[in-house]
Structure formats: C-alpha cells, structure tokens
Design an enzyme around this catalytic site. Sequence first.
Site, PDB file in Angstrom:
ATOM      1  N   LYS A  10       0.851  -1.204   0.000  1.00  0.00           N
ATOM      2  CA  LYS A  10       0.000   0.000   0.000  1.00  0.00           C
ATOM      3  C   LYS A  10       0.879   1.244   0.000  1.00  0.00           C
ATOM      4  O   LYS A  10       1.964   1.235   0.583  1.00  0.00           O
ATOM      5  CB  LYS A  10      -0.864  -0.063   1.258  1.00  0.00           C
ATOM      6  CG  LYS A  10      -1.372   1.246   1.774  1.00  0.00           C
ATOM      7  CD  LYS A  10      -1.109   1.475   3.268  1.00  0.00           C
ATOM      8  CE  LYS A  10       0.195   2.167   3.600  1.00  0.00           C
ATOM      9  NZ  LYS A  10       0.361   2.597   4.984  1.00  0.00           N
ATOM     10  N   ASP A 136      -4.179  -0.830   9.488  1.00  0.00           N
ATOM     11  CA  ASP A 136      -4.130  -0.873   8.022  1.00  0.00           C
ATOM     12  C   ASP A 136      -4.758  -2.142   7.447  1.00  0.00           C
ATOM     13  O   ASP A 136      -4.931  -2.246   6.238  1.00  0.00           O
ATOM     14  CB  ASP A 136      -2.667  -0.817   7.531  1.00  0.00           C
ATOM     15  CG  ASP A 136      -2.117   0.602   7.525  1.00  0.00           C
ATOM     16  OD1 ASP A 136      -2.933   1.546   7.613  1.00  0.00           O
ATOM     17  OD2 ASP A 136      -0.892   0.761   7.411  1.00  0.00           O
TER      18      ASP A 136
HETATM   19  P1  ATP Z   1       2.882  -0.368   8.521  1.00  0.00           P
HETATM   20  O1  ATP Z   1       3.023   0.725   7.511  1.00  0.00           O
HETATM   21  O2  ATP Z   1       1.529  -1.055   8.525  1.00  0.00           O
HETATM   22  O3  ATP Z   1       3.382  -0.055   9.888  1.00  0.00           O
HETATM   23  P2  ATP Z   1       5.311  -1.465   7.625  1.00  0.00           P
HETATM   24  O4  ATP Z   1       5.380  -1.656   6.144  1.00  0.00           O
HETATM   25  O5  ATP Z   1       5.981  -0.251   8.164  1.00  0.00           O
HETATM   26  O6  ATP Z   1       3.800  -1.523   8.022  1.00  0.00           O
HETATM   27  P3  ATP Z   1       5.739  -4.247   8.112  1.00  0.00           P
HETATM   28  O7  ATP Z   1       6.503  -4.688   6.918  1.00  0.00           O
HETATM   29  O8  ATP Z   1       4.312  -4.611   8.187  1.00  0.00           O
HETATM   30  O9  ATP Z   1       5.912  -2.680   8.341  1.00  0.00           O
HETATM   31  O10 ATP Z   1       6.546  -4.766   9.383  1.00  0.00           O
HETATM   32  C1  ATP Z   1       6.408  -4.210  10.641  1.00  0.00           C
HETATM   33  C2  ATP Z   1       6.870  -5.189  11.704  1.00  0.00           C
HETATM   34  O11 ATP Z   1       5.987  -6.308  11.721  1.00  0.00           O
HETATM   35  C3  ATP Z   1       8.247  -5.739  11.457  1.00  0.00           C
HETATM   36  O12 ATP Z   1       9.002  -5.458  12.598  1.00  0.00           O
HETATM   37  C4  ATP Z   1       8.078  -7.238  11.286  1.00  0.00           C
HETATM   38  O13 ATP Z   1       9.045  -7.966  12.000  1.00  0.00           O
HETATM   39  C5  ATP Z   1       6.688  -7.525  11.836  1.00  0.00           C
HETATM   40  N1  ATP Z   1       5.934  -8.520  11.043  1.00  0.00           N
HETATM   41  C6  ATP Z   1       5.041  -9.379  11.533  1.00  0.00           C
HETATM   42  N2  ATP Z   1       4.491 -10.122  10.561  1.00  0.00           N
HETATM   43  C7  ATP Z   1       5.030  -9.738   9.404  1.00  0.00           C
HETATM   44  C8  ATP Z   1       4.861 -10.143   8.057  1.00  0.00           C
HETATM   45  N3  ATP Z   1       4.011 -11.100   7.697  1.00  0.00           N
HETATM   46  N4  ATP Z   1       5.570  -9.489   7.115  1.00  0.00           N
HETATM   47  C9  ATP Z   1       6.401  -8.490   7.474  1.00  0.00           C
HETATM   48  N5  ATP Z   1       6.624  -8.096   8.732  1.00  0.00           N
HETATM   49  C10 ATP Z   1       5.950  -8.698   9.705  1.00  0.00           C
END
Ligand code: ATP
Length: 284
Positions: A10, A136
């Site tokens: 997203k 989200d």
């Molecule tokens: P958001 O913008 O929703 O905060 P993001 O893109 O910044 O998401 P994610 O990639 O969702 O961040 O990862 C955030 C944290 O979630 C990481 O520290 C990761 O270890 C943990 N995590 C748990 N499950 C997953 C998964 N399926 N894929 C990626 N990260 C995950």
Amino acid sequence: MKVFEKAPAKINLSLDVLHKRQDGYHEVEMVMTMVDLADRIEMQELPRDTIIISSQAGYIPLDEKNLAFQAARLIKDRYDVRQGVYIHLDKKIPVAAGLAGGSSDAAATLRGLNRLWRLNIGSEELQRLGAELGSDVPFCVTGGTAVARGRGEKLEPIESPPQCWVVLAKPPINVSTQEVYGKLDAKAIRRHPSTSGMLAAIREKRFDRMCSELGNVLEEVTFDLYPEVRQLKEVMQRLGADGVLMSGSGPTVFGLVSKESKVARMYNGLRGFCKEVYAVRLLT
Ligand code: ATP
C-alpha cells in the site's frame, strides 16, 4: 487443498493527522491505494490442528508475532475451526518500510482461509476481524483505493487514481511506526495536506494535480529522525519524478512518474543511492 493469495503493498497518496484522541490513537485522514508489488501467500490444510508459518525472508518472525499467524489464529478461534494450516509467505514487499507488508499478509490470510475453510464470511466482517489485527488491515482486506478515517478502519472506497508508474526506494533503515506517531505533535503540524484536493484530483483523473496534492504529515518526524530519508526525497525530485512522497511512516519514498521513458533513468539513478528500488504500476 491449497489456496494462493496476492498481498500487495500500500502507499498513501495523502496522510493527515487531525488530532490525538483520548484513547491514545491518532485521528487520521488518509488516501490509500495499492501498487503492483506483492507478497504471495500459500495456504495449505494440515491434518494436525496447528498453524505453521514459513518464509524465504530471513528477517521476519515466524511465530505468533507474525501477522499472518495472528490472522489465522483469530479466524480459527472466532469460527471454531479445528483444522490446521501451513502458511508460506513469499515476501517481496520490503519489511518495516511503510508499505503495510505485514498488514497486507494478514488481510490475504483472512481472505485465503475464508476460502480454504469455506467459511463464507462477508467482506465487512473480514474487515472487522482485520481491525483487531491492525489499523491498516481493513483497507488491505478489500484493497483498491479508499479514504480511511478514524484510526484507519473507517473506509470509504473511491475510484482508481490515474494510472502511472511508481518508483519506490527503501533506504537500509527500519522505521518504527509507533515511534514516529509517538514523536508527532498533532497540535504543532504546520501544513496539513488537503484530503479534499487529493480526492478531487483522483475524481477528475488529473495526474498533475494528484502529484501536487501529495502530502504526509509524518514526513517531518521521520526526516528529523533519519535525514537520509529527506535526502532520498530530494534525489527523487532531482531525477525528475512528477511527484514524490514518503509512504506511511517511512522510510520508503515513492515517486509518481507518467512517462515510461523517465522510469529507467530514475531507477538507475536511485540504485546508486540505495539497494532496494522497485518500479511498478499502480494497481488500478
Ligand atoms: P505499517 O506501515 O503497517 O506499519 P510497515 O510496512 O511499516 O507496516 P511491516 O513490513 O508490516 O511494516 O513490518 C512491521 C513489523 O511487523 C516488522 O518489525 C516485522 O518484523 C513484523 N511482522 C510481523 N508479521 C510480518 C509479516 N508477515 N511481514 C512483514 N513483517 C511482519
């Protein structure tokens, strides 16, 4: 039985924080859409009543901290499913990048298990389940393009933005969404993006206006914590992107580009600056 789901990343075209609520959450107003950069999730029935997660990505948790695990446990508990599932996450979305990779995996797991276990859960109920996993997740359940309000769970679907290229670059730092929101002083925000302006640009399919309405109030906080993210935004602007914005709480920065001829030049220029660069289309 086996099912597959695509879990796309997203981006926020605009992200505004209106105020901090009494319950500690921030009241947001975000225009969100998806890009063609996706994890692929495979779900397979298991004879034993257990949830097993695997992934080729060495840097995500594979236990109950994984959002796909949490999604599977939630749906199993709520619908009293006594079967087990093996879930393989083929990760393509960079982690902790501001691209909602984990949330999209959770949403895809809810959709996939709904099919695998023939539960017939409607999309509104799937979104409600998603809201229990993260702000989200409800948006990721249905995808498309939407305005999100509340803490992100109140969704209003809207039409697709004008099609374009999206060049994304993620510097080698991990940003904690919680830390960024924690450091944001909602009362001190100097410039709020215009959600209505962005909605008008999308409605009128005006690419130029969409680029000029891009805005994210979290940029200033992340830029102060990590000056290299600000630099990355400047590099993208110099390389000729039509509009540039940080996604979510960062650190991924994306550039919108209408002319395909510019994309390769931007991609190559950015690769000199950081390793993780992607050139994709909007998922319209
Ligand atoms: P958001 O913008 O929703 O905060 P993001 O893109 O910044 O998401 P994610 O990639 O969702 O961040 O990862 C955030 C944290 O979630 C990481 O520290 C990761 O270890 C943990 N995590 C748990 N499950 C997953 C998964 N399926 N894929 C990626 N990260 C995950």
